[in-house]
Write a protein that holds these residues in place. Structure first.
Motif, short mmCIF file in Angstrom:
data_model
loop_
_atom_site.label_atom_id
_atom_site.label_comp_id
_atom_site.label_asym_id
_atom_site.label_seq_id
_atom_site.Cartn_x
_atom_site.Cartn_y
_atom_site.Cartn_z
N LEU A 105 10.36 7.90 -22.66
CA LEU A 105 10.14 8.07 -24.09
C LEU A 105 11.33 7.60 -24.93
CD1 LEU A 105 8.53 11.62 -23.96
CD2 LEU A 105 7.36 9.44 -24.21
N ASN A 106 12.41 8.31 -24.86
CA ASN A 106 13.56 7.99 -25.69
C ASN A 106 14.34 6.80 -25.14
OD1 ASN A 106 14.92 8.70 -28.10
ND2 ASN A 106 16.58 9.56 -26.90
N GLY A 107 14.36 6.65 -23.81
CA GLY A 107 15.07 5.53 -23.20
C GLY A 107 14.47 4.19 -23.62
N ALA A 108 13.17 4.12 -23.73
CA ALA A 108 12.51 2.88 -24.16
C ALA A 108 12.87 2.55 -25.61
CB ALA A 108 11.00 3.01 -24.00
N VAL A 109 12.93 3.57 -26.44
CA VAL A 109 13.31 3.38 -27.84
C VAL A 109 14.75 2.87 -27.92
CG1 VAL A 109 13.77 4.57 -30.02
CG2 VAL A 109 11.68 5.07 -28.73
N LEU A 110 15.63 3.48 -27.15
CA LEU A 110 17.03 3.04 -27.15
C LEU A 110 17.16 1.59 -26.71
CD1 LEU A 110 18.86 6.16 -25.70
CD2 LEU A 110 19.06 5.24 -28.01
N GLY A 111 16.43 1.22 -25.67
CA GLY A 111 16.49 -0.16 -25.19
C GLY A 111 16.02 -1.15 -26.26
#
Length: 57
Positions: free
Chosen positions: A25-31
Motif C-alpha cells: 500500500l504505502n510502499g507503492a506510493v513511496l516508489g
C-alpha cells in the motif's frame, strides 16, 4: 449495515504478529513519488514505523 465491530485488516495482522500489507500500500506510493521526485516525509515515516513493527527491529 453496521461496522462498529470491524477492525481493519492491517490492525488485525499487527495484533496477531503477522506482517502487514504496508509494503504494497504505502510502499507503492513511496516508489511512485520517488520516481517523480516528490518528497513524502510523512509517508516515509509511517512506512518505516510499521516496517519496524513488522520485523521487530
Amino acid at each position: 449495515m453496521e461496522a462498529r465491530n470491524h477492525a481493519p485488516s492491517m490492525l488485525v495482522d499487527a495484533r496477531h504478529g503477522r506482517p502487514t500489507e504496508i509494503g504494497c500500500l504505502n510502499g507503492a506510493v513511496l516508489g511512485l513519488w520517488r520516481r517523480h521526485g516528490v518528497p513524502a516525509p510523512f509517508n516515509q515515516a509511517l512506512y518505516s514505523i510499521i516496517r519496524c513493527n513488522n520485523t521487530g527491529r
